[in-house]
Design a protein around this motif. Sequence first.
Motif, PDB file in Angstrom:
ATOM      1  N   LEU A   1      30.961 -24.186 -17.632  1.00  0.00           N
ATOM      2  CA  LEU A   1      30.939 -22.725 -17.759  1.00  0.00           C
ATOM      3  C   LEU A   1      32.265 -22.237 -18.325  1.00  0.00           C
ATOM      4  CD1 LEU A   1      29.229 -21.817 -14.376  1.00  0.00           C
ATOM      5  CD2 LEU A   1      28.203 -21.841 -16.641  1.00  0.00           C
ATOM      6  N   GLY A   2      32.697 -22.821 -19.397  1.00  0.00           N
ATOM      7  CA  GLY A   2      33.967 -22.458 -20.020  1.00  0.00           C
ATOM      8  C   GLY A   2      33.956 -21.027 -20.514  1.00  0.00           C
ATOM      9  N   PRO A   3      35.055 -20.623 -21.133  1.00  0.00           N
ATOM     10  CA  PRO A   3      35.163 -19.244 -21.608  1.00  0.00           C
ATOM     11  C   PRO A   3      34.114 -18.934 -22.676  1.00  0.00           C
ATOM     12  CG  PRO A   3      36.961 -20.570 -22.456  1.00  0.00           C
ATOM     13  CD  PRO A   3      36.223 -21.419 -21.478  1.00  0.00           C
ATOM     14  N   VAL A   4      33.588 -17.744 -22.614  1.00  0.00           N
ATOM     15  CA  VAL A   4      32.555 -17.301 -23.536  1.00  0.00           C
ATOM     16  C   VAL A   4      33.054 -16.045 -24.233  1.00  0.00           C
ATOM     17  CG1 VAL A   4      30.199 -16.422 -23.704  1.00  0.00           C
ATOM     18  CG2 VAL A   4      30.724 -18.249 -22.102  1.00  0.00           C
ATOM     19  N   ALA A   5      32.913 -15.989 -25.539  1.00  0.00           N
ATOM     20  CA  ALA A   5      33.279 -14.784 -26.279  1.00  0.00           C
ATOM     21  C   ALA A   5      32.302 -13.668 -25.925  1.00  0.00           C
ATOM     22  CB  ALA A   5      33.266 -15.066 -27.771  1.00  0.00           C
ATOM     23  N   VAL A   6      32.836 -12.510 -25.665  1.00  0.00           N
ATOM     24  CA  VAL A   6      32.001 -11.377 -25.260  1.00  0.00           C
ATOM     25  C   VAL A   6      31.007 -11.031 -26.365  1.00  0.00           C
ATOM     26  CG1 VAL A   6      32.040  -8.938 -24.652  1.00  0.00           C
ATOM     27  CG2 VAL A   6      33.747 -10.474 -23.708  1.00  0.00           C
ATOM     28  N   ARG A   7      31.458 -11.050 -27.597  1.00  0.00           N
ATOM     29  CA  ARG A   7      30.567 -10.703 -28.709  1.00  0.00           C
ATOM     30  C   ARG A   7      29.398 -11.677 -28.792  1.00  0.00           C
ATOM     31  NH1 ARG A   7      33.162 -10.188 -34.498  1.00  0.00           N
ATOM     32  NH2 ARG A   7      33.902 -12.239 -33.850  1.00  0.00           N
ATOM     33  N   SER A   8      29.652 -12.964 -28.609  1.00  0.00           N
ATOM     34  CA  SER A   8      28.576 -13.959 -28.636  1.00  0.00           C
ATOM     35  C   SER A   8      27.591 -13.726 -27.502  1.00  0.00           C
ATOM     36  CB  SER A   8      29.146 -15.367 -28.526  1.00  0.00           C
ATOM     37  OG  SER A   8      29.898 -15.688 -29.656  1.00  0.00           O
ATOM     38  N   ALA A   9      28.108 -13.424 -26.319  1.00  0.00           N
ATOM     39  CA  ALA A   9      27.235 -13.184 -25.167  1.00  0.00           C
ATOM     40  C   ALA A   9      26.376 -11.948 -25.379  1.00  0.00           C
ATOM     41  CB  ALA A   9      28.068 -13.051 -23.895  1.00  0.00           C
TER      42      ALA A   9
ATOM     43  N   MET B   1      22.290 -11.907 -25.738  1.00  0.00           N
ATOM     44  CA  MET B   1      21.440 -11.110 -24.840  1.00  0.00           C
ATOM     45  C   MET B   1      20.558 -10.140 -25.625  1.00  0.00           C
ATOM     46  SD  MET B   1      21.827 -12.238 -21.914  1.00  0.00           S
ATOM     47  CE  MET B   1      22.549 -13.834 -22.126  1.00  0.00           C
ATOM     48  N   MET B   2      21.099  -9.557 -26.685  1.00  0.00           N
ATOM     49  CA  MET B   2      20.308  -8.623 -27.496  1.00  0.00           C
ATOM     50  C   MET B   2      19.169  -9.349 -28.208  1.00  0.00           C
ATOM     51  SD  MET B   2      23.355  -6.208 -28.948  1.00  0.00           S
ATOM     52  CE  MET B   2      22.320  -5.098 -29.865  1.00  0.00           C
TER      53      MET B   2
ATOM     54  N   VAL C   1      17.947 -19.801 -29.338  1.00  0.00           N
ATOM     55  CA  VAL C   1      19.103 -18.906 -29.197  1.00  0.00           C
ATOM     56  C   VAL C   1      19.949 -19.339 -28.005  1.00  0.00           C
ATOM     57  CG1 VAL C   1      19.778 -16.545 -28.603  1.00  0.00           C
ATOM     58  CG2 VAL C   1      18.094 -16.940 -30.378  1.00  0.00           C
ATOM     59  N   LEU C   2      19.307 -19.622 -26.891  1.00  0.00           N
ATOM     60  CA  LEU C   2      20.050 -20.087 -25.720  1.00  0.00           C
ATOM     61  C   LEU C   2      20.713 -21.431 -25.970  1.00  0.00           C
ATOM     62  CD1 LEU C   2      17.723 -19.074 -22.774  1.00  0.00           C
ATOM     63  CD2 LEU C   2      20.013 -18.211 -23.279  1.00  0.00           C
ATOM     64  N   HIS C   3      20.010 -22.314 -26.656  1.00  0.00           N
ATOM     65  CA  HIS C   3      20.578 -23.632 -26.947  1.00  0.00           C
ATOM     66  C   HIS C   3      21.818 -23.507 -27.835  1.00  0.00           C
ATOM     67  CE1 HIS C   3      20.962 -27.837 -27.897  1.00  0.00           C
ATOM     68  NE2 HIS C   3      20.909 -27.533 -29.187  1.00  0.00           N
TER      69      HIS C   3
ATOM     70  N   ALA D   1      16.520 -10.194 -25.645  1.00  0.00           N
ATOM     71  CA  ALA D   1      15.745  -9.000 -25.292  1.00  0.00           C
ATOM     72  C   ALA D   1      14.729  -8.686 -26.386  1.00  0.00           C
ATOM     73  CB  ALA D   1      16.678  -7.818 -25.060  1.00  0.00           C
ATOM     74  N   TRP D   2      15.161  -8.774 -27.643  1.00  0.00           N
ATOM     75  CA  TRP D   2      14.247  -8.487 -28.752  1.00  0.00           C
ATOM     76  C   TRP D   2      13.126  -9.519 -28.832  1.00  0.00           C
ATOM     77  CZ3 TRP D   2      12.812  -4.544 -31.367  1.00  0.00           C
ATOM     78  CH2 TRP D   2      12.021  -4.719 -32.495  1.00  0.00           C
ATOM     79  N   ALA D   3      13.447 -10.800 -28.674  1.00  0.00           N
ATOM     80  CA  ALA D   3      12.419 -11.838 -28.722  1.00  0.00           C
ATOM     81  C   ALA D   3      11.404 -11.641 -27.599  1.00  0.00           C
ATOM     82  CB  ALA D   3      13.057 -13.221 -28.623  1.00  0.00           C
ATOM     83  N   THR D   4      11.880 -11.264 -26.423  1.00  0.00           N
ATOM     84  CA  THR D   4      10.983 -11.020 -25.292  1.00  0.00           C
ATOM     85  C   THR D   4      10.083  -9.826 -25.562  1.00  0.00           C
ATOM     86  OG1 THR D   4      12.615 -11.936 -23.778  1.00  0.00           O
ATOM     87  CG2 THR D   4      10.901 -10.539 -22.819  1.00  0.00           C
ATOM     88  N   ARG D   5      10.670  -8.748 -26.063  1.00  0.00           N
ATOM     89  CA  ARG D   5       9.905  -7.539 -26.332  1.00  0.00           C
ATOM     90  C   ARG D   5       8.878  -7.776 -27.437  1.00  0.00           C
ATOM     91  NH1 ARG D   5       8.780  -4.351 -29.958  1.00  0.00           N
ATOM     92  NH2 ARG D   5       8.456  -2.144 -29.773  1.00  0.00           N
ATOM     93  N   LEU D   6       9.315  -8.352 -28.555  1.00  0.00           N
ATOM     94  CA  LEU D   6       8.407  -8.569 -29.680  1.00  0.00           C
ATOM     95  C   LEU D   6       7.326  -9.586 -29.335  1.00  0.00           C
ATOM     96  CD1 LEU D   6       7.689  -7.961 -32.602  1.00  0.00           C
ATOM     97  CD2 LEU D   6       9.278  -9.770 -33.281  1.00  0.00           C
ATOM     98  N   GLY D   7       7.701 -10.687 -28.710  1.00  0.00           N
ATOM     99  CA  GLY D   7       6.714 -11.691 -28.331  1.00  0.00           C
ATOM    100  C   GLY D   7       5.701 -11.140 -27.345  1.00  0.00           C
TER     101      GLY D   7
END
Length: 90
Positions: free
Chosen positions: A48-56, A60-61, A37-39, A64-70
């Motif tokens: 560190l160019g512009p990042v779409a807020v929706r993508s960010a 992050m969601m 996901v990070l890749h 968070a889910w992968a961390t919680r479930l794993g």
Amino acid sequence: AFGLDVVAQLVGWSVSAALRTERYFDLVGAGTHAWLVLHTFTAGKPGLGPVAVRSAVCTMMVLAWATRLGGFLNARAQRFGDGRFDEVKE
């Protein structure tokens, strides 16, 4: 991304096969998922160019889910054991 996934899974499998355990199977899977996901989030973005807020936010969601479930699946396997691969190990 496919090559990263294959390498991560092979490393996880080789460690598990050497130790003859599947206790870290879910942790390796969640870590690989988070890594991919990070890749894919950072792929093709120079610096560190512009990042779409929706993508960010979506990234992050998912992290968070992968961390919680794993974490949950690994804790359950550590506490109660994991019998999914008993037949294969024999």
